[in-house]
Design a protein around this motif. Structure first.
Motif, PDB file in Angstrom:
ATOM      1  N   GLY A  87       2.601  17.481   3.007  1.00 39.94           N
ATOM      2  CA  GLY A  87       1.679  17.423   4.138  1.00 39.94           C
ATOM      3  C   GLY A  87       0.474  16.547   3.863  1.00 39.94           C
ATOM      4  O   GLY A  87       0.109  15.691   4.674  1.00 39.94           O
ATOM      5  N   VAL A  88      -0.152  16.743   2.698  1.00 42.74           N
ATOM      6  CA  VAL A  88      -1.355  15.973   2.360  1.00 42.74           C
ATOM      7  C   VAL A  88      -1.009  14.506   2.098  1.00 42.74           C
ATOM      8  O   VAL A  88      -1.738  13.595   2.519  1.00 42.74           O
ATOM      9  CB  VAL A  88      -2.055  16.596   1.137  1.00 42.74           C
ATOM     10  N   ALA A  89       0.112  14.274   1.401  1.00 47.12           N
ATOM     11  CA  ALA A  89       0.497  12.889   1.080  1.00 47.12           C
ATOM     12  C   ALA A  89       0.841  12.106   2.337  1.00 47.12           C
ATOM     13  O   ALA A  89       0.412  10.959   2.498  1.00 47.12           O
ATOM     14  CB  ALA A  89       1.680  12.893   0.111  1.00 47.12           C
ATOM     15  N   LEU A  90       1.611  12.696   3.239  1.00 46.34           N
ATOM     16  CA  LEU A  90       1.972  11.987   4.467  1.00 46.34           C
ATOM     17  C   LEU A  90       0.734  11.667   5.304  1.00 46.34           C
ATOM     18  O   LEU A  90       0.637  10.597   5.895  1.00 46.34           O
ATOM     19  CB  LEU A  90       2.969  12.817   5.283  1.00 46.34           C
ATOM     20  N   ALA A  91      -0.212  12.612   5.348  1.00 47.88           N
ATOM     21  CA  ALA A  91      -1.419  12.391   6.137  1.00 47.88           C
ATOM     22  C   ALA A  91      -2.256  11.254   5.573  1.00 47.88           C
ATOM     23  O   ALA A  91      -2.680  10.355   6.310  1.00 47.88           O
ATOM     24  CB  ALA A  91      -2.247  13.675   6.203  1.00 47.88           C
ATOM     25  N   ASN A  92      -2.485  11.279   4.249  1.00 45.71           N
ATOM     26  CA  ASN A  92      -3.456  10.357   3.651  1.00 45.71           C
ATOM     27  C   ASN A  92      -2.857   9.061   3.132  1.00 45.71           C
ATOM     28  O   ASN A  92      -3.601   8.094   2.898  1.00 45.71           O
ATOM     29  CB  ASN A  92      -4.200  11.070   2.514  1.00 45.71           C
ATOM     30  N   LEU A  93      -1.552   9.025   2.956  1.00 51.03           N
ATOM     31  CA  LEU A  93      -0.911   7.799   2.483  1.00 51.03           C
ATOM     32  C   LEU A  93      -0.124   7.086   3.572  1.00 51.03           C
ATOM     33  O   LEU A  93       0.296   5.946   3.373  1.00 51.03           O
ATOM     34  CB  LEU A  93       0.026   8.101   1.305  1.00 51.03           C
ATOM     35  N   LEU A  94       0.075   7.756   4.715  1.00 53.23           N
ATOM     36  CA  LEU A  94       0.887   7.138   5.757  1.00 53.23           C
ATOM     37  C   LEU A  94       0.230   7.223   7.135  1.00 53.23           C
ATOM     38  O   LEU A  94      -0.128   6.198   7.714  1.00 53.23           O
ATOM     39  CB  LEU A  94       2.278   7.789   5.788  1.00 53.23           C
ATOM     40  N   PHE A  95       0.038   8.434   7.659  1.00 51.14           N
ATOM     41  CA  PHE A  95      -0.374   8.574   9.057  1.00 51.14           C
ATOM     42  C   PHE A  95      -1.794   8.048   9.319  1.00 51.14           C
ATOM     43  O   PHE A  95      -1.998   7.249  10.240  1.00 51.14           O
ATOM     44  CB  PHE A  95      -0.257  10.036   9.502  1.00 51.14           C
TER      45      PHE A  95
ATOM     46  N   GLY B  24       0.812  -1.210   0.000  1.00 54.27           N
ATOM     47  CA  GLY B  24       0.000   0.000   0.000  1.00 54.27           C
ATOM     48  C   GLY B  24       0.845   1.260   0.000  1.00 54.27           C
ATOM     49  O   GLY B  24       0.578   2.214  -0.742  1.00 54.27           O
ATOM     50  N   ILE B  25       1.886   1.287   0.841  1.00 59.31           N
ATOM     51  CA  ILE B  25       2.765   2.456   0.896  1.00 59.31           C
ATOM     52  C   ILE B  25       3.504   2.643  -0.427  1.00 59.31           C
ATOM     53  O   ILE B  25       3.576   3.750  -0.972  1.00 59.31           O
ATOM     54  CB  ILE B  25       3.759   2.315   2.057  1.00 59.31           C
ATOM     55  N   VAL B  26       4.032   1.543  -0.975  1.00 65.35           N
ATOM     56  CA  VAL B  26       4.783   1.632  -2.232  1.00 65.35           C
ATOM     57  C   VAL B  26       3.879   2.116  -3.364  1.00 65.35           C
ATOM     58  O   VAL B  26       4.240   3.027  -4.133  1.00 65.35           O
ATOM     59  CB  VAL B  26       5.413   0.269  -2.577  1.00 65.35           C
ATOM     60  N   LEU B  27       2.662   1.555  -3.466  1.00 67.84           N
ATOM     61  CA  LEU B  27       1.751   1.948  -4.541  1.00 67.84           C
ATOM     62  C   LEU B  27       1.310   3.397  -4.394  1.00 67.84           C
ATOM     63  O   LEU B  27       1.180   4.123  -5.383  1.00 67.84           O
ATOM     64  CB  LEU B  27       0.524   1.031  -4.539  1.00 67.84           C
ATOM     65  N   GLY B  28       1.079   3.828  -3.148  1.00 67.84           N
ATOM     66  CA  GLY B  28       0.621   5.193  -2.931  1.00 67.84           C
ATOM     67  C   GLY B  28       1.625   6.221  -3.418  1.00 67.84           C
ATOM     68  O   GLY B  28       1.284   7.141  -4.180  1.00 67.84           O
ATOM     69  N   PHE B  29       2.874   6.068  -2.991  1.00 69.27           N
ATOM     70  CA  PHE B  29       3.886   7.046  -3.392  1.00 69.27           C
ATOM     71  C   PHE B  29       4.308   6.851  -4.851  1.00 69.27           C
ATOM     72  O   PHE B  29       4.664   7.822  -5.526  1.00 69.27           O
ATOM     73  CB  PHE B  29       5.090   6.962  -2.455  1.00 69.27           C
ATOM     74  N   ALA B  30       4.213   5.610  -5.343  1.00 70.93           N
ATOM     75  CA  ALA B  30       4.521   5.377  -6.765  1.00 70.93           C
ATOM     76  C   ALA B  30       3.478   6.044  -7.650  1.00 70.93           C
ATOM     77  O   ALA B  30       3.796   6.542  -8.748  1.00 70.93           O
ATOM     78  CB  ALA B  30       4.582   3.880  -7.052  1.00 70.93           C
TER      79      ALA B  30
END
Length: 246
Positions: A192-200, A8-14
């Motif tokens: 900010g938005v990516a870290l919140a919605n793809l990680l935290f 999930g993390i890899v696909l999100g940032f990819a």
């Protein structure tokens, strides 16, 4: 290892990097050290400010559960309780003493010891439920730490973007640098938005799910221990505990 979490993390940032590439953007345009420092540093600072040291330490330790969750198998737990009940019917509750000493799970070991000590069923349930609820609340506090980080990081990203725009506005006499400067400023918002919605936020929800699974497992253990204390036969106990399976 929970491969779905890693995937999930890899696909999100990819997806973000791939979308930027397909739009014709340069990958290096999404990397900005000062923006990363503002977003990550500000988010961590705000979280530390609102969180006690013990809660923060526990949250950081339990973060690994997202990728290496604690092994909880209801099927194995049911089998374990059935083995206890069979031995208790053959040898009495005192026959569980050796099992209690060898039991690796602290929660189950405590329940077995209460059985061996001859505690009343209401006493066993009360003691075990207090421990379960206390541990559950502590674990949920860890999830709330990451939820707080997800709430702060987009706002800190906006702060970073505004700070970048301030720097751009102070250099209006050089029009050639305006486009690149504005683009760099908005990288902080992306962080900010990516870290919140793809990680935290996903980490917080994943931890909540793990806590729910552990709570269901320990609820089942309590019911099984009470049934053994009341002298129910192993088959009846098994039928009762299978109701906890999804």
């Amino acid at each position: 290892m929970d491969l779905l979490s890693l995937l999930g993390i890899v696909l999100g940032f990819a997806a973000i990097l791939g979308g930027n590439f397909l739009e014709g953007g340069a990958v290096e345009s999404l990397f900005n050290g000062s923006a990363l420092l503002i977003v990550v540093g500000g988010t961590v600072a705000a979280t530390i400010l609102q969180t006690s040291w013990q809660t923060l330490k526990r949250a950081m330790i339990q973060a690994r559960w997202v990728f290496v969750p604690p092994f909880v198998s209801l099927e194995d737990g049911i089998g374990k309780v059935i083995d206890w009940s069979v031995k208790a019917r053959k040898q009495g509750l005192l026959g569980l003493e050796t099992l209690a000493e060898r039991e690796p799970e602290r929660f189950a070991r405590k329940g077995l010891q209460l059985l061996v000590d001859g505690a009343e069923t209401d006493t066993i349930r009360g003691i075990m439920e207090v421990e379960l609820e206390t541990r559950e609340q502590r674990d949920l506090e860890s999830a709330r730490v990451f939820e707080a980080m997800g709430g702060y990081s987009p706002t800190i990203g906006i702060i970073g973007a505004v700070m970048g725009l301030i720097q751009v506005m102070t250099n209006l006499e050089d029009p050639q640098t305006l486009g690149g400067g504005i683009a760099t400023a908005f990288v902080a918002t992306i962080y900010g938005v990516a870290l919140a919605n793809l990680l935290f936020f996903p980490m917080a929800n994943k931890l909540r799910g793990i806590v729910r699974d552990r709570t269901r497992y320990e609820d089942m253990m309590i019911d099984g221990l009470i049934a053994i204390a009341e002298g129910e036969n192993p088959k009846s106990i098994e039928l009762r505990l299978r109701g906890f399976l999804r």
